[in-house]
Write a protein that holds these residues in place. Structure first.
Motif, PDB file in Angstrom:
ATOM      1  N   HIS A   5       5.281   0.897 -14.857  1.00 51.17           N
ATOM      2  CA  HIS A   5       5.269   1.151 -13.425  1.00 51.17           C
ATOM      3  C   HIS A   5       5.193   2.647 -13.178  1.00 51.17           C
ATOM      4  CE1 HIS A   5       7.590  -2.870 -12.705  1.00 51.17           C
ATOM      5  NE2 HIS A   5       6.355  -3.039 -13.137  1.00 51.17           N
ATOM      6  N   ILE A   7       5.867   5.323 -10.378  1.00 49.50           N
ATOM      7  CA  ILE A   7       6.525   5.517  -9.090  1.00 49.50           C
ATOM      8  C   ILE A   7       6.143   6.892  -8.560  1.00 49.50           C
ATOM      9  CG2 ILE A   7       8.728   5.500  -7.872  1.00 49.50           C
ATOM     10  CD1 ILE A   7       9.878   3.868 -10.186  1.00 49.50           C
ATOM     11  N   VAL A  46       3.742   2.260  -7.397  1.00 53.34           N
ATOM     12  CA  VAL A  46       4.726   2.143  -6.320  1.00 53.34           C
ATOM     13  C   VAL A  46       4.715   3.476  -5.579  1.00 53.34           C
ATOM     14  CG1 VAL A  46       7.130   1.745  -5.701  1.00 53.34           C
ATOM     15  CG2 VAL A  46       6.144   0.584  -7.704  1.00 53.34           C
ATOM     16  N   ARG A  49       8.070   6.777  -2.890  1.00 50.13           N
ATOM     17  CA  ARG A  49       9.452   6.801  -3.383  1.00 50.13           C
ATOM     18  C   ARG A  49       9.652   8.052  -4.235  1.00 50.13           C
ATOM     19  NH1 ARG A  49      12.671   2.636  -3.022  1.00 50.13           N
ATOM     20  NH2 ARG A  49      13.668   2.965  -5.053  1.00 50.13           N
TER      21      ARG A  49
END
Length: 300
Positions: A5, A7, A46, A49
């Motif tokens: 992932h 971020i 993602v 953030r």
């Protein structure tokens, strides 16, 4: 085979290449193609953030992440009264809603300083100068960028330093003497540091995360770092640091079943010697002559 992932603080992927590096140096189409290749490989993005604000490293570990790679860059600029931070300036310029006139003075030795001066000319500044703490850049990549900047009309002041930026100009140290340099805007480059407040106590040295050069390992178990977050360098160096860290994380998680081998050590060569040996630069040539060009001509 690992789930990965990415971020990202910003609304799009690309980091400094998208939000800081000028479009005349970074092909946006090539960047988009690379991002899509990464997405197609299975990486989940993602957005929106930020580390230290929306989540912490400890929270990532609690969520089950076995390896964490910090590629947060060096975004916390030291305050220089009266001057604009180079990365802030370049970011605003990349947004497209900016115009300039008059003259600009940039203080700094790295790529951000040269990018800021070249960008200022493209935005309408009549003059742009760069203060160098030493001589002209010795690194091959920076040499090329400095040569292009000189072609476009950027002036380089060697062995100089910014003392103070005030209305209508700046006091600079030039050859050991403080002199007044009139200009309309002062930009300070090379002041960025990693944001220590986001690191949860991970050690920092010389403005970057303390990490092992061969693996990117930090003092926190399972946490690795690379790129500008560790030390300022080229895009190639940042990519290499990420590949070394990926191999180290693979070994951490899989042990003897690890499959990533990282990258071999890079041997540094004398670029000028190679060019001279190949005949590209004649032996009796002391410098390459530059032909000045108007900024608008360079843009084409």
């Amino acid at each position: 085979g690992h789930a990965c992932h990415l971020i990202e603080r910003e609304p799009q992927a690309g980091g400094a290449l998208r939000y800081v590096t000028p479009a005349f140096r970074m092909d946006r189409a090539a960047l988009e193609e690379t991002v899509e290749e990464i997405r197609a490989a299975g990486v989940r993005f993602v957005f929106g953030r930020a580390l230290g604000k929306d989540f912490t490293i400890e929270q990532l570990k609690a969520d089950g992440y076995e390896g964490v790679f910090l590629a947060i860059g060096a975004e916390k600029a030291a305050e220089t009264p009266g001057a604009t931070d180079a990365r802030t300036f370049l970011g605003r310029a990349n947004e497209g809603a900016m115009a300039m006139d008059g003259s600009v003075l940039v203080a700094g030795d790295g790529p951000d300083a040269i990018d800021a001066a070249r960008t200022a000319l493209r935005l309408g500044a009549k003059k742009a100068a760069v203060l160098l703490s030493g001589g002209l850049p010795a690194r091959s990549g920076l040499q090329e960028q400095a040569a292009l900047a000189a072609e476009e009309g950027v002036r380089f002041l060697e062995n100089a330093a910014l003392v103070e930026a005030t209305a209508g100009g700046a006091d600079i140290l030039l050859g050991g003497v403080t002199v007044r340099y009139p200009c309309d805007r002062v930009i300070a480059a090379d002041t960025a540091r990693v944001d220590e407040g986001a690191l949860g106590g991970i050690a920092v040295e010389r403005g970057g995360i303390k990490a092992a050069a061969a693996t990117g390992e930090t003092g926190a178990p399972g946490v690795f770092a690379g790129g500008d977050a560790v030390r300022r360098g080229s895009v190639i160096a940042a990519i290499a640091s990420a590949k070394r860290a990926a191999a180290a994380m693979d070994r951490l998680i899989r042990g003897k079943n690890a499959v990533l081998s990282g990258i071999p050590p890079v041997q540094t060569v004398d670029r000028e010697r190679v060019l001279r040996r190949s005949g590209y630069i004649k032996k009796n040539e002391s410098q390459i002559r530059l032909v000045p060009r108007e900024p608008q001509e360079r843009k084409r």
